[in-house]
Motif scaffolding. Structure first.
Motif, PDB file in Angstrom:
ATOM      1  N   ASP A   1      -8.602  13.839  11.945  1.00  0.00           N
ATOM      2  CA  ASP A   1      -7.963  12.518  11.915  1.00  0.00           C
ATOM      3  C   ASP A   1      -7.885  12.016  13.354  1.00  0.00           C
ATOM      4  N   LEU A   2      -8.602  10.948  13.654  1.00  0.00           N
ATOM      5  CA  LEU A   2      -8.637  10.404  15.012  1.00  0.00           C
ATOM      6  C   LEU A   2      -7.440   9.510  15.320  1.00  0.00           C
ATOM      7  N   GLY A   3      -6.571   9.342  14.341  1.00  0.00           N
ATOM      8  CA  GLY A   3      -5.362   8.563  14.580  1.00  0.00           C
ATOM      9  C   GLY A   3      -5.590   7.065  14.674  1.00  0.00           C
ATOM     10  N   LEU A   4      -6.676   6.558  14.064  1.00  0.00           N
ATOM     11  CA  LEU A   4      -6.959   5.125  14.120  1.00  0.00           C
ATOM     12  C   LEU A   4      -6.038   4.392  13.151  1.00  0.00           C
ATOM     13  N   ARG A   5      -5.139   3.606  13.686  1.00  0.00           N
ATOM     14  CA  ARG A   5      -4.209   2.839  12.864  1.00  0.00           C
ATOM     15  C   ARG A   5      -4.252   1.391  13.324  1.00  0.00           C
ATOM     16  N   HIS A   6      -4.487   0.483  12.401  1.00  0.00           N
ATOM     17  CA  HIS A   6      -4.597  -0.935  12.735  1.00  0.00           C
ATOM     18  C   HIS A   6      -3.385  -1.725  12.269  1.00  0.00           C
ATOM     19  N   SER A   7      -2.439  -1.034  11.656  1.00  0.00           N
ATOM     20  CA  SER A   7      -1.270  -1.719  11.120  1.00  0.00           C
ATOM     21  C   SER A   7      -0.008  -0.957  11.507  1.00  0.00           C
ATOM     22  N   ALA A   8       1.038  -1.706  11.844  1.00  0.00           N
ATOM     23  CA  ALA A   8       2.328  -1.071  12.133  1.00  0.00           C
ATOM     24  C   ALA A   8       2.993  -0.596  10.853  1.00  0.00           C
ATOM     25  N   GLU A   9       2.600  -1.153   9.725  1.00  0.00           N
ATOM     26  CA  GLU A   9       3.125  -0.728   8.428  1.00  0.00           C
ATOM     27  C   GLU A   9       2.514   0.606   8.037  1.00  0.00           C
ATOM     28  N   GLN A  10       3.315   1.514   7.530  1.00  0.00           N
ATOM     29  CA  GLN A  10       2.845   2.835   7.125  1.00  0.00           C
ATOM     30  C   GLN A  10       3.244   3.096   5.678  1.00  0.00           C
ATOM     31  N   LEU A  11       2.340   3.730   4.938  1.00  0.00           N
ATOM     32  CA  LEU A  11       2.609   4.021   3.528  1.00  0.00           C
ATOM     33  C   LEU A  11       3.420   5.294   3.336  1.00  0.00           C
ATOM     34  N   TRP A  12       3.369   6.195   4.313  1.00  0.00           N
ATOM     35  CA  TRP A  12       4.055   7.479   4.173  1.00  0.00           C
ATOM     36  C   TRP A  12       4.247   8.091   5.552  1.00  0.00           C
ATOM     37  N   SER A  13       5.086   9.120   5.595  1.00  0.00           N
ATOM     38  CA  SER A  13       5.244   9.900   6.820  1.00  0.00           C
ATOM     39  C   SER A  13       4.167  10.983   6.849  1.00  0.00           C
ATOM     40  N   GLU A  14       3.524  11.143   7.984  1.00  0.00           N
ATOM     41  CA  GLU A  14       2.461  12.139   8.096  1.00  0.00           C
ATOM     42  C   GLU A  14       2.973  13.481   8.637  1.00  0.00           C
ATOM     43  N   THR A  15       4.267  13.565   8.873  1.00  0.00           N
ATOM     44  CA  THR A  15       4.828  14.793   9.437  1.00  0.00           C
ATOM     45  C   THR A  15       5.357  15.750   8.376  1.00  0.00           C
ATOM     46  N   ASP A  16       5.494  15.304   7.142  1.00  0.00           N
ATOM     47  CA  ASP A  16       6.078  16.162   6.106  1.00  0.00           C
ATOM     48  C   ASP A  16       5.064  16.554   5.040  1.00  0.00           C
ATOM     49  N   ARG A  17       3.775  16.462   5.351  1.00  0.00           N
ATOM     50  CA  ARG A  17       2.759  16.872   4.386  1.00  0.00           C
ATOM     51  C   ARG A  17       2.753  18.384   4.236  1.00  0.00           C
ATOM     52  N   PRO A  18       2.777  18.888   3.010  1.00  0.00           N
ATOM     53  CA  PRO A  18       2.745  20.346   2.814  1.00  0.00           C
ATOM     54  C   PRO A  18       1.345  20.904   3.071  1.00  0.00           C
ATOM     55  N   SER A  19       1.292  22.201   3.299  1.00  0.00           N
ATOM     56  CA  SER A  19       0.024  22.915   3.482  1.00  0.00           C
ATOM     57  C   SER A  19      -0.102  23.980   2.412  1.00  0.00           C
ATOM     58  N   GLY A  20      -1.330  24.300   2.056  1.00  0.00           N
ATOM     59  CA  GLY A  20      -1.581  25.319   1.057  1.00  0.00           C
ATOM     60  C   GLY A  20      -1.594  26.708   1.645  1.00  0.00           C
ATOM     61  N   PRO A  21      -1.761  27.735   0.809  1.00  0.00           N
ATOM     62  CA  PRO A  21      -1.820  29.113   1.299  1.00  0.00           C
ATOM     63  C   PRO A  21      -2.978  29.312   2.273  1.00  0.00           C
TER      64      PRO A  21
ATOM     65  N   THR B   1      -5.104 -18.944   7.501  1.00  0.00           N
ATOM     66  CA  THR B   1      -3.893 -18.127   7.417  1.00  0.00           C
ATOM     67  C   THR B   1      -3.901 -17.279   6.145  1.00  0.00           C
ATOM     68  N   SER B   2      -4.255 -17.894   5.025  1.00  0.00           N
ATOM     69  CA  SER B   2      -4.281 -17.138   3.770  1.00  0.00           C
ATOM     70  C   SER B   2      -5.364 -16.073   3.806  1.00  0.00           C
ATOM     71  N   ARG B   3      -6.487 -16.347   4.447  1.00  0.00           N
ATOM     72  CA  ARG B   3      -7.542 -15.341   4.545  1.00  0.00           C
ATOM     73  C   ARG B   3      -7.136 -14.212   5.472  1.00  0.00           C
ATOM     74  N   ALA B   4      -6.304 -14.493   6.449  1.00  0.00           N
ATOM     75  CA  ALA B   4      -5.850 -13.434   7.348  1.00  0.00           C
ATOM     76  C   ALA B   4      -5.012 -12.401   6.597  1.00  0.00           C
ATOM     77  N   GLY B   5      -4.409 -12.795   5.466  1.00  0.00           N
ATOM     78  CA  GLY B   5      -3.654 -11.831   4.671  1.00  0.00           C
ATOM     79  C   GLY B   5      -4.534 -10.726   4.155  1.00  0.00           C
ATOM     80  N   LEU B   6      -5.799 -11.047   3.876  1.00  0.00           N
ATOM     81  CA  LEU B   6      -6.750 -10.027   3.434  1.00  0.00           C
ATOM     82  C   LEU B   6      -6.986  -9.019   4.546  1.00  0.00           C
ATOM     83  N   ARG B   7      -7.115  -9.502   5.758  1.00  0.00           N
ATOM     84  CA  ARG B   7      -7.329  -8.589   6.889  1.00  0.00           C
ATOM     85  C   ARG B   7      -6.106  -7.692   7.091  1.00  0.00           C
ATOM     86  N   THR B   8      -4.914  -8.237   6.932  1.00  0.00           N
ATOM     87  CA  THR B   8      -3.701  -7.434   7.079  1.00  0.00           C
ATOM     88  C   THR B   8      -3.678  -6.287   6.067  1.00  0.00           C
ATOM     89  N   ALA B   9      -4.052  -6.589   4.837  1.00  0.00           N
ATOM     90  CA  ALA B   9      -4.058  -5.557   3.800  1.00  0.00           C
ATOM     91  C   ALA B   9      -5.130  -4.517   4.074  1.00  0.00           C
TER      92      ALA B   9
END
Length: 295
Positions: free
Chosen positions: A102-122, A257-265
């Protein structure tokens, strides 16, 4: 049963390496699982020529030599290798597939989840050995993810082009310019919808087939699989948001402006999806080599 295989040489695909490295890989897959035909991308004539003149004849020679040594029929459970006995496929090798970081490329300040609490398998058994054929599902997953990433990059480039044309409110536009812009917006909508449908289908197949198989094969993976499924649902929510923005962007009264909403998403989808794909590879490619995919 005739087994065919779609080749995707180069990048994260298979076979790996340069054309001289391919015959051994193809011969091993042919002998181990009975693959009888290999399909190449038709848009690369030079690749087809190299395959026909060099790779295919060398592969046939390796397969014929292995069978002449008294290799067991493919209908039996014995693994057949093109290597000398000391390096048989049954002996295998340590796991050799690397997850995409994961190169850490983030284009939005909005986040869907926390990446620090992901579980790991055996942790994997360091003494376990894998054949190249066993590792192939892991390579296929990475190749599919690479394609998702490449198509996402192209989608972002198309959005940039459309918005660049749309962002010029001070300049009067002719009817021809307006028509050209509308055509570009419709083309963007079709490409974006196709990409979202492919991403959704990829996740649905994992949820319905791969995850239940791995859950049954390795119960310790359950927290990881639960988290991946949750992230699938979150990504689906963004895809539905993109669909709404697409509808708005192709409306007759749509402005920049309305088309920019697509870019935000799409910015939000980019960071979330790339992070998710990297996490999935890190946790699942080794179990996929041990247990298969259930497909």
């Amino acid at each position: 049963m005739r087994r065919l295989y779609n080749l995707s040489p180069g990048g994260g695909g298979w076979p790996q390496g340069a054309p001289p490295d391919w015959p051994e890989q193809l011969a091993e897959l042919t002998l181990e699982v009975g693959t009888s035909a290999y399909l190449l991308p038709s848009g690369h004539p030079e690749l087809i020529q190299v395959f026909a003149k060099e790779v295919a004849p060398a592969t046939r020679e390796l397969v014929a030599a292995a069978r002449a040594r008294g290799a067991a029929p493919l209908a039996t459970t014995a693994a057949v290798s093109v290597h000398p006995p000391a390096e048989t496929a049954a002996a295998g090798h340590p796991f050799s597939v690397e997850a995409t970081p994961d190169l850490g490329l983030r284009h939005s300040a909005e986040q869907l989840w926390s990446e620090t609490d992901r579980p790991s398998g055996p942790a994997a058994d360091p003494q376990h050995r894998y054949t190249r054929a066993a590792e192939q599902p892991a390579r296929n997953l990475i190749a599919a993810h690479d394609q998702l990433g490449a198509d996402l990059t192209q989608l972002r480039e198309i959005i940039d082009q459309v918005l660049m044309d749309a962002l010029d409110p001070g300049e009067a536009r002719s009817e021809l310019q307006q028509l050209s812009l509308r055509q570009k917006v419709w083309a963007l909508g079709a490409y974006c919808a196709s990409y979202c449908q492919f991403t959704t289908a990829h996740h649905v197949r994992e949820d319905d087939d791969l995850f239940p198989h791995l859950r049954e094969s390795e119960p310790g993976l359950a927290p990881v699989l639960d988290r991946l499924a949750e992230e699938h649902h979150a990504i689906q929510g963004v895809i539905e948001r993109i669909d709404r923005e697409l509808v708005a962007s192709v409306a007759d009264d749509a402005d920049s402006t309305s088309r920019a909403g697509l870019r935000t998403a799409v910015d939000l989808l980019t960071g979330a999806l790339l992070s998710h794909l990297s996490y999935e590879e890190r946790e699942l490619i080794e179990p996929m080599a041990r247990f298969g995919t259930g497909w």
